[in-house]
Design an enzyme around this catalytic site. Sequence first.
Site, mmCIF file in Angstrom:
data_model
loop_
_atom_site.group_PDB
_atom_site.id
_atom_site.type_symbol
_atom_site.label_atom_id
_atom_site.label_comp_id
_atom_site.label_asym_id
_atom_site.label_seq_id
_atom_site.Cartn_x
_atom_site.Cartn_y
_atom_site.Cartn_z
ATOM 1 N N HIS A 148 0.862 -1.194 0.000
ATOM 2 C CA HIS A 148 0.000 0.000 0.000
ATOM 3 C C HIS A 148 0.891 1.234 0.000
ATOM 4 C CE1 HIS A 148 -3.740 2.162 1.914
ATOM 5 N NE2 HIS A 148 -3.032 2.988 1.131
ATOM 6 N N HIS A 169 1.368 5.023 -2.322
ATOM 7 C CA HIS A 169 1.005 5.941 -3.411
ATOM 8 C C HIS A 169 2.282 6.620 -3.896
ATOM 9 C CE1 HIS A 169 -3.310 5.715 -2.285
ATOM 10 N NE2 HIS A 169 -2.795 5.491 -1.096
ATOM 11 N N HIS A 184 -9.457 1.383 -1.271
ATOM 12 C CA HIS A 184 -9.423 1.933 0.076
ATOM 13 C C HIS A 184 -10.845 1.826 0.633
ATOM 14 C CE1 HIS A 184 -5.639 3.590 -1.205
ATOM 15 N NE2 HIS A 184 -5.469 4.315 -0.121
ATOM 16 N N GLU A 222 -11.230 3.532 6.042
ATOM 17 C CA GLU A 222 -10.190 4.398 6.633
ATOM 18 C C GLU A 222 -10.920 5.468 7.450
ATOM 19 O OE1 GLU A 222 -8.028 6.724 3.743
ATOM 20 O OE2 GLU A 222 -6.321 7.081 5.089
ATOM 21 N N ASP A 256 1.922 3.916 2.967
ATOM 22 C CA ASP A 256 0.885 4.773 2.375
ATOM 23 C C ASP A 256 1.497 5.968 1.627
ATOM 24 O OD1 ASP A 256 -1.713 5.477 1.711
ATOM 25 O OD2 ASP A 256 -2.301 6.089 3.729
ATOM 26 N N ASP A 257 1.846 7.031 2.359
ATOM 27 C CA ASP A 257 2.445 8.241 1.766
ATOM 28 C C ASP A 257 3.635 8.667 2.620
ATOM 29 O OD1 ASP A 257 0.223 8.946 -0.291
ATOM 30 O OD2 ASP A 257 -0.856 8.630 1.591
#
Length: 335
Positions: A14, A16, A194, A197, A275-276
């Site tokens: 996961h 981005h 997603h 969340e 994630d980020d």
Amino acid sequence: MQTFIKNLPKAELHLHIEGTFEPELLFEIAHRNNIPLKYPTVDALKEAYSFDCLQDFLDIYYQGADALLTEQDFYDLTYSYLTKCAEQNVRHTEIMFDPQTHTDRGVQFSTVIHGIYRAVEAAKENLNVSALLIMSYLRHLSEESAFRTLEHSIPYKHMITAVGLDSSEKGNPPSKFQRVFKASIEEGFIPVAHAGEEGGPDYIWEALDVLHIKRIDHGNNCLQDEKLVQEIIKRDIALTVCPLSNTALQVVKDLKDHSLKKMMNLGIQTTINSDDPAYFGGQVNQNYIDTQKALNLTKADIYQLAKNSFKYSFLPEPDKAIHIAELDAYYLANK
Ligand code: ADE
Ligand code: ZN
């Protein structure tokens, strides 16, 4: 324990690519593209990285992505992340990218995919890191726009493995994208989304039953619905959990309150991901390290999380087996 985690062979499921845009690289690329930035310095930009919720973060994340214009920009962004993978013993990664963030600004789909894919090929050759791509639809935009993106992707189908669904969750349920997910599956893409969340269990049910997803990104809120938990276990669907993202976006107040261990105890298959990472204060190894400390995870737990990262990847089964054999040997020698 830190050394054990750092040297552990693992996959990231996961991530981005736009969320790996470190402030230093963002400034460099914005400068070479003559794009003015709202923040005068790298430090001023970093100070803006304080978020109350998902939308707060997305507003800054999309601004950052506006600096990306050329194939070389997408190459540099992706190769920089893949270099970090190699440093962290990430053997395989499944990278999400948001085409609409770029095509809506006039950047060609081909520019985005060629830049990213060229970096993926170079990393396989030079860094011993494999990667596959997940084309993610932005859920705050219309299904029609997602359909246009699907159309753009067809000539590059061989470069893309899966489709995802990201961006502002609340008010944009999975069912809004029922038809485009059906069409994407018919084109051979594996569906993920997603869900849960910020959205409730109903969004996770929809992702499972309406979009027919094979993996849930985040999924935290599944714990509010016992029947859903049992269904996730029965269908053997893994959750790609992102602990430092959850605290940064106030999905979870404190890492000590994170439900990852509870999920594991219930029998839900989970993985740890960043994630980020450029925005949430840690790459994947930092996510493992901080979560291990906060939740008192054992080496056996860490091993299970890494094993899941390969098992629930979209790699061919023989490749999974090779990675898991390497992981098993590592665990046996270091537990
Ligand atoms: N896009 C990038 N990061 C995201 C996240 N954590 N949730 C939804 N959309 C995203
Ligand atoms: Zn995400």
